[in-house]
Design a protein around this motif. Structure first.
Motif, PDB file in Angstrom:
ATOM      1  N   GLN A  59       1.032  -0.967   0.083  1.00  0.00           N
ATOM      2  CA  GLN A  59      -0.150  -0.389   0.201  1.00  0.00           C
ATOM      3  C   GLN A  59       0.941   1.371  -0.292  1.00  0.00           C
ATOM      4  OE1 GLN A  59      -0.163  -2.965   1.807  1.00  0.00           O
ATOM      5  NE2 GLN A  59      -2.880  -3.182   2.340  1.00  0.00           N
TER       6      GLN A  59
ATOM      7  N   HIS B  27       3.221   6.369  -6.116  1.00  0.00           N
ATOM      8  CA  HIS B  27       1.994   6.469  -6.234  1.00  0.00           C
ATOM      9  C   HIS B  27       1.326   6.479  -4.667  1.00  0.00           C
ATOM     10  CE1 HIS B  27       2.820   4.696 -10.359  1.00  0.00           C
ATOM     11  NE2 HIS B  27       1.243   4.879 -10.180  1.00  0.00           N
TER      12      HIS B  27
ATOM     13  N   ASN C 112      -2.523   6.592  -4.041  1.00  0.00           N
ATOM     14  CA  ASN C 112      -3.420   6.729  -4.109  1.00  0.00           C
ATOM     15  C   ASN C 112      -4.182   5.817  -2.941  1.00  0.00           C
ATOM     16  OD1 ASN C 112      -6.778   5.957  -3.997  1.00  0.00           O
ATOM     17  ND2 ASN C 112      -5.958   6.071  -6.760  1.00  0.00           N
ATOM     18  N   MET C 113      -5.392   6.690  -1.496  1.00  0.00           N
ATOM     19  CA  MET C 113      -6.231   6.255  -1.021  1.00  0.00           C
ATOM     20  C   MET C 113      -6.194   4.812  -0.891  1.00  0.00           C
ATOM     21  SD  MET C 113      -8.468   8.713   0.221  1.00  0.00           S
ATOM     22  CE  MET C 113      -8.993   7.316   1.706  1.00  0.00           C
ATOM     23  N   PHE C 114      -7.220   4.525  -1.980  1.00  0.00           N
ATOM     24  CA  PHE C 114      -7.726   3.306  -2.822  1.00  0.00           C
ATOM     25  C   PHE C 114      -7.410   1.833  -3.486  1.00  0.00           C
ATOM     26  CE2 PHE C 114     -10.742   7.255  -2.926  1.00  0.00           C
ATOM     27  CZ  PHE C 114     -11.362   6.997  -1.881  1.00  0.00           C
ATOM     28  N   ASN C 115      -5.898   3.438  -3.295  1.00  0.00           N
ATOM     29  CA  ASN C 115      -4.426   1.794  -4.062  1.00  0.00           C
ATOM     30  C   ASN C 115      -3.904   1.099  -3.175  1.00  0.00           C
ATOM     31  OD1 ASN C 115      -3.195   0.058  -6.267  1.00  0.00           O
ATOM     32  ND2 ASN C 115      -2.401   2.174  -6.980  1.00  0.00           N
ATOM     33  N   HIS C 116      -4.972  -0.233  -3.008  1.00  0.00           N
ATOM     34  CA  HIS C 116      -3.666  -0.735  -1.696  1.00  0.00           C
ATOM     35  C   HIS C 116      -2.473  -1.705  -2.472  1.00  0.00           C
ATOM     36  CE1 HIS C 116      -7.264  -2.239  -0.117  1.00  0.00           C
ATOM     37  NE2 HIS C 116      -7.754  -2.231  -0.482  1.00  0.00           N
TER      38      HIS C 116
ATOM     39  N   ASN D 127       0.426   0.715  -4.345  1.00  0.00           N
ATOM     40  CA  ASN D 127       0.825   1.843  -4.983  1.00  0.00           C
ATOM     41  C   ASN D 127       2.006   0.983  -4.983  1.00  0.00           C
ATOM     42  OD1 ASN D 127      -1.605   3.666  -4.708  1.00  0.00           O
ATOM     43  ND2 ASN D 127      -1.162   3.591  -2.389  1.00  0.00           N
TER      44      ASN D 127
END
Length: 293
Positions: free
Chosen positions: A198, A203, A205-209, A211
């Motif tokens: 994460q 990268h 992005n808080m929604f990207n597991h 990154n």
């Protein structure tokens, strides 16, 4: 050493017995778990025992689950990929912005170089030279977005002036599917090294597991692009997806030796962590285009 990519396409029950994964469907088959690098569960009607999941996790087999359209949507990621994972995570959280900026610059520079090399191989010299000119302009954290400018030139050269990555077509479906295969391989290696997927370098992005996997995979995208250009699918179905799974068996040259792409990802990922922790980007081991076989 594990090397097989196993795809389960039909309804079946998967179990474990005496070192083997037992596949009970229309026929019963056995596959030695130690040979499995990646297990792709392509059919949502497949059931799998907890005993087998435990062994697959212990053996660090990459397990990917697909939805009803045969697209990957989830994967098995162990909580503890390394005996010292708590130390690795504390180290990861403490990575400085300066070292992350330096590593990201070098990763993006290598990505653009590989894009340029591929275009040169295709005889698209003008576009290749333009991309090479971008390399000297890449700043820390790619502040001037040379990656984005290079991507537009690159994809238009490959697939035509009207092509965009946001378009809903078979080429983009193939690219996205191929990238997801590479992403999954990186996720496995990051976890195996004890780090969190994460927390990325660039990268965030808080929604990207994934990154960090999204960061590290950038120079490897070109291998997918090459396969999709060769395939140029009019439609993207089961057969085309299975062809793309051969990507991880492709041979590349890295660390003074020929390796399958799956092993190359392992070597490269470890080298990136060494480079970050030693504040020395020269430790990153990239595969080289002119040594592809």
């Amino acid at each position: 050493m594990s090397w097989r990519t196993v795809i389960i396409s039909n309804q079946a029950k998967l179990d474990y017995k005496m070192g083997y994964m037992v596949v009970r469907g229309l026929e019963t088959k056995r596959i030695l778990v130690n040979e499995i690098a990646i297990l792709l569960i392509e059919n949502p009607m497949v059931s799998i025992t907890g005993c087998l999941l435990e062994v697959l996790t212990e053996k660090k087999v990459k397990v990917i689950f697909c939805d009803s359209k045969r697209n990957p949507f989830a994967e098995l990621v162990p909580h503890h990929g390394s005996h010292d994972s708590s130390l690795k995570i504390r180290t990861q959280i403490a990575w400085t912005d300066d070292v992350k900026a330096m590593i990201w610059r070098d990763i993006i520079t290598e990505k653009i170089r590989k894009q340029s090399d591929f275009l040169k191989e295709l005889g698209k010299d003008n576009e290749a030279d333009l991309l090479m000119s971008y390399i000297g302009q890449v700043e820390l954290l790619d502040a001037t977005n040379r990656e984005g400018h290079a991507a537009k030139v690159y994809f238009n050269a490959l697939f035509g002036k009207e092509f965009t990555r946001s378009e809903d077509n078979s080429i983009n479906a193939a690219l996205n599917y191929g990238y997801s295969i590479i992403l999954s391989a990186f996720t496995r290696e990051i976890s195996a090294n004890g780090y969190l997927t994460q927390i990325g370098i660039f990268h965030s992005n808080m929604f990207n597991h994934f990154n960090l996997a999204s960061d590290l995979m950038e120079p490897f995208r070109i291998i997918v692009d090459k396969h999709v250009l060769d395939l140029m699918p009019k439609e993207f179905g089961k057969d085309e997806k299975h062809l793309l799974w051969n990507i991880l068996s492709e041979q590349v040259y890295i660390d003074n030796c020929n390796h399958s792409l799956d092993i190359a990802i392992k070597i490269y990922t470890k080298s990136v962590f060494d480079a970050i922790n030693d504040n020395d980007s020269s430790r990153i081991k990239f595969y080289r285009k002119n040594e592809w076989i």
